[in-house]
Design a protein around this motif. Structure first.
Motif, PDB file in Angstrom:
ATOM      1  N   GLU A 136       0.850  -1.181   0.000  1.00  0.00           N
ATOM      2  CA  GLU A 136       0.000   0.000   0.000  1.00  0.00           C
ATOM      3  C   GLU A 136       0.893   1.241   0.000  1.00  0.00           C
ATOM      4  O   GLU A 136       2.049   1.190   0.446  1.00  0.00           O
ATOM      5  CB  GLU A 136      -0.923   0.054   1.235  1.00  0.00           C
ATOM      6  CG  GLU A 136      -1.992  -1.019   1.278  1.00  0.00           C
ATOM      7  CD  GLU A 136      -3.106  -0.813   0.264  1.00  0.00           C
ATOM      8  OE1 GLU A 136      -3.178   0.289  -0.307  1.00  0.00           O
ATOM      9  OE2 GLU A 136      -3.878  -1.761   0.053  1.00  0.00           O
ATOM     10  N   SER A 137       0.362   2.357  -0.472  1.00  0.00           N
ATOM     11  CA  SER A 137       1.101   3.614  -0.399  1.00  0.00           C
ATOM     12  C   SER A 137       1.177   4.077   1.053  1.00  0.00           C
ATOM     13  O   SER A 137       0.279   3.804   1.857  1.00  0.00           O
ATOM     14  CB  SER A 137       0.404   4.690  -1.251  1.00  0.00           C
ATOM     15  OG  SER A 137       0.416   4.327  -2.617  1.00  0.00           O
ATOM     16  N   TRP A 138       2.261   4.773   1.371  1.00  0.00           N
ATOM     17  CA  TRP A 138       2.453   5.278   2.739  1.00  0.00           C
ATOM     18  C   TRP A 138       3.295   6.543   2.653  1.00  0.00           C
ATOM     19  O   TRP A 138       4.484   6.483   2.400  1.00  0.00           O
ATOM     20  CB  TRP A 138       3.132   4.213   3.593  1.00  0.00           C
ATOM     21  CG  TRP A 138       3.124   4.490   5.066  1.00  0.00           C
ATOM     22  CD1 TRP A 138       2.268   5.281   5.762  1.00  0.00           C
ATOM     23  CD2 TRP A 138       4.031   3.931   6.024  1.00  0.00           C
ATOM     24  NE1 TRP A 138       2.569   5.262   7.100  1.00  0.00           N
ATOM     25  CE2 TRP A 138       3.644   4.427   7.285  1.00  0.00           C
ATOM     26  CE3 TRP A 138       5.110   3.062   5.950  1.00  0.00           C
ATOM     27  CZ2 TRP A 138       4.316   4.095   8.453  1.00  0.00           C
ATOM     28  CZ3 TRP A 138       5.785   2.718   7.104  1.00  0.00           C
ATOM     29  CH2 TRP A 138       5.382   3.233   8.349  1.00  0.00           C
ATOM     30  N   ASN A 139       2.667   7.676   2.866  1.00  0.00           N
ATOM     31  CA  ASN A 139       3.350   8.945   2.693  1.00  0.00           C
ATOM     32  C   ASN A 139       4.439   9.166   3.738  1.00  0.00           C
ATOM     33  O   ASN A 139       4.231   8.933   4.930  1.00  0.00           O
ATOM     34  CB  ASN A 139       2.359  10.111   2.779  1.00  0.00           C
ATOM     35  CG  ASN A 139       1.492  10.217   1.551  1.00  0.00           C
ATOM     36  OD1 ASN A 139       1.909   9.844   0.457  1.00  0.00           O
ATOM     37  ND2 ASN A 139       0.284  10.718   1.714  1.00  0.00           N
ATOM     38  N   LEU A 140       5.582   9.619   3.265  1.00  0.00           N
ATOM     39  CA  LEU A 140       6.604  10.153   4.150  1.00  0.00           C
ATOM     40  C   LEU A 140       6.425  11.666   4.173  1.00  0.00           C
ATOM     41  O   LEU A 140       6.368  12.304   3.122  1.00  0.00           O
ATOM     42  CB  LEU A 140       8.001   9.775   3.657  1.00  0.00           C
ATOM     43  CG  LEU A 140       9.165  10.057   4.612  1.00  0.00           C
ATOM     44  CD1 LEU A 140      10.306   9.075   4.356  1.00  0.00           C
ATOM     45  CD2 LEU A 140       9.682  11.474   4.499  1.00  0.00           C
ATOM     46  N   VAL A 141       6.299  12.232   5.346  1.00  0.00           N
ATOM     47  CA  VAL A 141       6.096  13.668   5.496  1.00  0.00           C
ATOM     48  C   VAL A 141       7.443  14.312   5.796  1.00  0.00           C
ATOM     49  O   VAL A 141       8.161  13.878   6.702  1.00  0.00           O
ATOM     50  CB  VAL A 141       5.088  13.982   6.625  1.00  0.00           C
ATOM     51  CG1 VAL A 141       4.924  15.490   6.794  1.00  0.00           C
ATOM     52  CG2 VAL A 141       3.749  13.321   6.331  1.00  0.00           C
ATOM     53  N   CYS A 142       7.791  15.338   5.020  1.00  0.00           N
ATOM     54  CA  CYS A 142       9.095  15.980   5.178  1.00  0.00           C
ATOM     55  C   CYS A 142       8.932  17.489   5.095  1.00  0.00           C
ATOM     56  O   CYS A 142       8.188  18.001   4.248  1.00  0.00           O
ATOM     57  CB  CYS A 142      10.045  15.489   4.087  1.00  0.00           C
ATOM     58  SG  CYS A 142      11.770  15.968   4.337  1.00  0.00           S
ATOM     59  N   GLU A 143       9.610  18.197   5.986  1.00  0.00           N
ATOM     60  CA  GLU A 143       9.632  19.654   5.901  1.00  0.00           C
ATOM     61  C   GLU A 143      10.389  20.085   4.650  1.00  0.00           C
ATOM     62  O   GLU A 143      11.398  19.476   4.272  1.00  0.00           O
ATOM     63  CB  GLU A 143      10.339  20.264   7.113  1.00  0.00           C
ATOM     64  CG  GLU A 143       9.486  20.424   8.340  1.00  0.00           C
ATOM     65  CD  GLU A 143      10.208  21.166   9.444  1.00  0.00           C
ATOM     66  OE1 GLU A 143       9.502  21.727  10.302  1.00  0.00           O
ATOM     67  OE2 GLU A 143      11.457  21.183   9.472  1.00  0.00           O
TER      68      GLU A 143
END
Length: 205
Positions: A136-143
């Motif tokens: 499944e897709s899984w977002n990595l959150v980055c500044e």
């Protein structure tokens, strides 16, 4: 339309919020194709060590279950992965770098999440997060450079270059699939960092 006053105020705020953080080396983040040799090395490692997986313990950044196929069990694979990524990392960062760690391969399970955090500048000045497989897709959150948070879907076969010691990053949303496999490639600055020119106009990459 660009507003010079608004931009100057935004830049002043940016300087105040980042004055105690490590320098930025290259872009805040960027996505590249994973080199084929890296994928082949990891595939061969997993086939050889498919039954040699252990539960990770007491990692405060991770909520939920994670397991480790430890590439430290085969030092040559980590050394080769560092060699492959090194010229890429030096070009993207504009710095002379020294390898520190290849960590993984980590298996995240269903409902796992990774808290937003910064890395140690002494060993993780610049890094790659490499997605090997996912159901499944899984977002990595980055500044980003503007300190806003950006959601990045790093597909299998892709590597995320990021300044992990300067910018917050993580996977705060729970994983909805069964297994997500990735690993990390870290470098430190080899000597005195080269000065990087900056301008007053903030532009997101």
């Amino acid at each position: 339309e660009w507003d010079p006053l608004k931009d100057d105020l935004a830049y002043e705020k940016y300087l105040n919020e980042t004055k105690n953080l490590p320098p930025q080396f290259g872009k805040a983040f960027d996505v590249i194709d994973t080199p084929d040799e890296v994928t082949n090395l990891v595939t061969a490692f997993l086939m050889k060590h498919k039954d040699n997986v252990v539960d990770e313990q007491e990692l405060h950044e991770i909520n939920g279950k994670s397991r480790l196929y430890n590439m430290d069990n085969d030092k040559t694979i980590g050394q080769r992965i560092h060699q492959i990524y090194l010229p890429i990392a030096e070009k993207m960062s504009g710095q002379k770098l020294e390898p520190t760690f290849v960590y993984g391969i980590r298996s995240y399970g269903k409902d796992s999440s990774l808290k937003m955090h910064r890395d140690r500048v002494s060993t993780h000045a610049v890094s790659f997060s490499v997605t090997y497989s996912a159901d499944e897709s899984w977002n990595l959150v980055c500044e980003g450079e503007d300190l806003n948070e950006y959601k990045l879907d790093i597909k299998p076969g892709k590597s995320l270059y990021y300044n992990g010691s300067r910018y917050l990053h993580g996977r705060p949303d729970k994983y909805t699939g069964e297994e997500y496999l990735n690993f990390y490639v870290h470098y430190k600055i080899k000597s005195t960092p080269k000065k990087v020119k900056t301008s007053s106009h903030i532009k997101m990459i």
